[in-house]
Design a protein around this motif. Structure first.
Motif, mmCIF file in Angstrom:
data_model
loop_
_atom_site.group_PDB
_atom_site.id
_atom_site.type_symbol
_atom_site.label_atom_id
_atom_site.label_comp_id
_atom_site.label_asym_id
_atom_site.label_seq_id
_atom_site.Cartn_x
_atom_site.Cartn_y
_atom_site.Cartn_z
ATOM 1 N N LYS A 314 0.808 -1.213 0.000
ATOM 2 C CA LYS A 314 0.000 0.000 0.000
ATOM 3 C C LYS A 314 0.842 1.264 0.000
ATOM 4 N N ASP A 315 1.919 1.280 0.800
ATOM 5 C CA ASP A 315 2.748 2.475 0.931
ATOM 6 C C ASP A 315 4.140 2.319 0.305
ATOM 7 N N LYS A 317 6.846 2.532 -2.636
ATOM 8 C CA LYS A 317 7.084 3.324 -3.842
ATOM 9 C C LYS A 317 6.845 2.475 -5.085
#
Length: 348
Positions: A314-315, A317
């Motif tokens: 989800k987070d 890069k």
């Protein structure tokens, strides 16, 4: 070749390799053998298409193409990733999601150059009293290691079926053979292994297949892992890596055309697996060998896209598929040998 190749002594397997390499009809390069170190995520030779990484050495395919490959057999993807990251090896057979993380979080310039396996031919086996995936919550679930491919893909499959990825109690046990034996002995409640690894305990009372291979594959990417190298290594050892890729594709095509050759080699390497079960596994693997290197651009792109839809990314890069793959090696091999003529799930 390898510090551990299976159940039987290394010397016996090497003897078989010398005999069979002569039967291959090829000759090694006239110039000096080039050398590479390859980290694998399993200490055994497992009955999957990924077995080609080690069998190519035993059967003389690496020698035929002029490269000496030292296998560094490790336990689980995290160890293989660490070996590549530290520079202890030239190549490592790692999951694509691990490659994405290394690129995104550590800015590690690595590239997949070839793959030995296509898709995820796994299944989830469990005690017979576990009749639906929801029953896995709170149960002991054997994995290779935290973050290993079987662990990651089990979580993906469970999530796709509406079960919390962290629902089971994961227990790191190690190699697939150890995991199925732990299940057969009643020491754990479930595990994820390949079809071929499961077959020896298939008739054990109280054991069943909870998630079939086709259902497991439907919930996971089409290409799950590849052999990666650092960009600097790809430049400095380009000819050695090209020979390595040539040998893998040659061996994969040989096993696809003549499954009996694979069965015979596996009988020697893994005498704990019966010839009957190995033949069943060979039938199951038909069409799945990486006869063109399994780096189809669209398949890799789909795997990357799929990976970024999972909660764990989800987070993270975003890294493009083109930034973790170097198709030039497989392209050169195909140019030299031509495209594979026959049924395959690895088209070009």
């Amino acid at each position: 070749m390898s510090n551990k190749i299976g159940r039987r002594p290394v010397i016996a397997a090497m003897g078989m390799g010398l005999a069979l390499s002569a039967l291959l009809g090829g000759t090694a390069f006239a110039q000096d053998m080039l050398e590479l170190k390859l980290a694998t995520a399993d200490t055994d030779i497992n009955p999957t298409t990924d077995s080609v990484l080690k069998l190519a050495g035993i059967l003389g395919f690496y020698e035929k193409h002029g490269v000496k490959v030292e296998i560094v057999a490790l336990e689980g993807t995290p160890q293989a990733v660490a070996a590549l990251n530290s520079g202890a090896v030239d190549l490592a057979d790692i999951s694509i999601d691990a490659a994405l993380r290394l690129r995104a979080d550590n800015n590690l310039p690595l590239r997949g150059v070839v793959a030995g396996t296509l898709g995820a031919p796994y299944l989830i086996a469990s005690k017979a009293d576990i009749t639906k995936v929801e029953d896995l919550v709170g149960k002991s679930f054997a994995i290779a290691d935290n973050g290993s491919l079987d662990h990651t893909y089990t979580q993906l499959v469970l999530s796709s079926m509406g079960v919390a990825a962290d629902g089971p109690k994961y227990v790191a046990i190690g190699a697939p053979a150890a995991r199925v034996q732990a299940l057969a002995a009643g020491k754990v409640d479930a595990t994820t292994v390949s079809y071929g690894t499961f077959l020896p305990i298939a008739n054990t009372p109280g054991i069943n297949i909870l998630v079939a291979p086709e259902d497991f594959s439907a919930a996971t990417p089409g290409v799950s892992k590849f052999v990666a190298t650092l960009e600097t290594t790809a430049t400095e050892k380009r000819e050695a890596i090209q020979r390595f890729v040539d040998a893998l594709i040659d061996a994969s095509r040989s096993f696809e055309k003549d499954p009996k050759q694979w069965v015979t080699a596996m009988e020697t390497a893994r005498d704990d697996l019966s010839p009957e079960n190995l033949q069943k596994t060979a039938d199951f693997l038909a069409g799945r060998w990486c006869v063109n290197g399994c780096l189809n651009p669209s398949a890799i792109a789909k795997t990357v896209e799929f990976t970024y839809t999972t909660p764990d990314f989800k987070d993270v890069k975003v890294v493009a598929a083109d930034d973790i793959v170097d198709e030039s090696f497989t392209a050169e091999s195909i140019k030299r040998e031509g495209t594979f003529d026959g049924h395959t799930l690895d088209p070009r």
